[in-house]
Design an enzyme around this catalytic site. Structure first.
Site, PDB file in Angstrom:
ATOM      1  N   HIS A 237       0.922  -1.305   0.080  1.00  0.00           N
ATOM      2  CA  HIS A 237       0.096   0.020   0.097  1.00  0.00           C
ATOM      3  C   HIS A 237       0.794   1.217   0.137  1.00  0.00           C
ATOM      4  O   HIS A 237       2.065   1.320   0.248  1.00  0.00           O
ATOM      5  CB  HIS A 237      -1.044   0.049   1.203  1.00  0.00           C
ATOM      6  CG  HIS A 237      -0.384   0.255   2.393  1.00  0.00           C
ATOM      7  ND1 HIS A 237      -0.125   1.494   2.905  1.00  0.00           N
ATOM      8  CD2 HIS A 237       0.089  -0.558   3.329  1.00  0.00           C
ATOM      9  CE1 HIS A 237       0.501   1.336   4.190  1.00  0.00           C
ATOM     10  NE2 HIS A 237       0.429   0.214   4.530  1.00  0.00           N
ATOM     11  N   CYS A 252       3.475  -4.412   6.840  1.00  0.00           N
ATOM     12  CA  CYS A 252       3.107  -4.138   5.471  1.00  0.00           C
ATOM     13  C   CYS A 252       4.211  -3.743   4.430  1.00  0.00           C
ATOM     14  O   CYS A 252       5.275  -3.407   5.134  1.00  0.00           O
ATOM     15  CB  CYS A 252       2.036  -3.233   5.379  1.00  0.00           C
ATOM     16  SG  CYS A 252       0.337  -3.720   5.820  1.00  0.00           S
TER      17      CYS A 252
END
Length: 282
Positions: A237, A252
């Site tokens: 992301h 992440c």
């Protein structure tokens, strides 16, 4: 159902304080002191200190809103951060990535800073939005050199499997990501920021199982634009700050906003994500 719930409680970049909407924090003063380097904000006070951390709700609702590309803030010797240091001055210090810079810029590789070396490094820094462009080959310049060297053949060492299907290659060793299909690179290497030491990004081979163009982490209350989840809440992301700054994510794989936007358009549900290596310390 369980997997989707985990994804909605997904990781994000390490916040400065619990409950803060900040996307990431800069390395601690102690960490910089240990390396002998400090952020060179004195050279670019108006632009380099402006972090792109918009209101999480507004950012999540409008992930396609134009985002100004942040400068990449280099770490420099303490003496070069002192008040009165001039942006126009050329650093006479030999940086930790001096040899790499000399090799890439086709200079004599002796590991010693010279006036000509400094001028060549400054040109490279200006071309890649590194501030201050003082010619000091610090860690951010080193990371950019690593990215540039990878452009021609990112999978030269063969760590990413050459599959018929589209595969996202996440190289934690070099902090790079690219997409390939067979031997053909279909999305060129870009810089990433993976999990911090206490929340390292998990390695292995996965598939993208959930995509959310506009998402806010319920757990950390931070925006996760162009989120593509691949393993128990870990996602590819975008972030709004400088990808080269901060302690790391909660697992992440962070990309710069523009790179995350382009990657969103390049991938689909079910695409393979292959992660290997380990994020370098420091």
């Amino acid at each position: 159902m369980k997997r989707t719930l985990v994804a909605l409680l997904a990781c994000a970049s390490l916040p400065a304080l619990a409950g803060s909407p900040a996307v990431a924090v800069a390395p601690s003063p102690a960490a910089h002191a240990a390396s002998g380097l400090l952020p060179g904000a004195a050279y670019a006070p108006q632009r380099a200190e402006r972090h792109h951390t918009p209101d999480p709700v507004r950012a999540a609702q409008a992930p396609d809103a134009p985002v100004e590309e942040p400068l990449h803030l280099e770490d420099v010797p303490r003496s070069e951060t002192e008040r009165g240091a001039r942006a126009a001055s050329c650093s006479g210090s030999t940086g930790p990535f001096q040899r790499q810079a000399e090799r890439y810029l086709r200079r004599a590789v002796d590991g010693l800073q010279s006036e000509a070396d400094c001028r060549a490094i400054r040109r490279f820094q200006r071309a890649h939005r590194i501030a201050p462009a003082s010619g000091f080959a610090g860690p951010v310049t080193g990371a950019m050199l690593r990215l540039m060297r990878a452009q021609k053949d990112p999978n030269r060492d063969g760590h990413c499997p050459e599959r018929r299907e589209r595969t996202v290659c996440v190289d934690l060793d070099r902090q790079l990501l690219w997409v390939q299909q067979g031997r053909r690179v279909v999305f060129e290497p870009v810089a990433i920021r993976s999990g911090q030491p206490t929340n390292e990004t998990r390695t292995g081979t996965y598939r993208i199982y959930l995509r959310k163009r506009a998402h806010t982490s319920n757990l950390y209350h931070t925006p996760m634009p162009f989120a593509q989840f691949f393993d128990r809440g870990e996602a590819l992301h975008g972030v709004y700050d400088d990808i080269y700054q901060g302690l790391g994510s909660h697992g992440c794989v962070n990309l710069g906003w523009r790179d995350a936007s382009r990657l969103w358009g390049a991938l689909r549900h079910g695409d393979v994500v292959h992660v290997w290596g380990r994020r370098p310390s420091g």
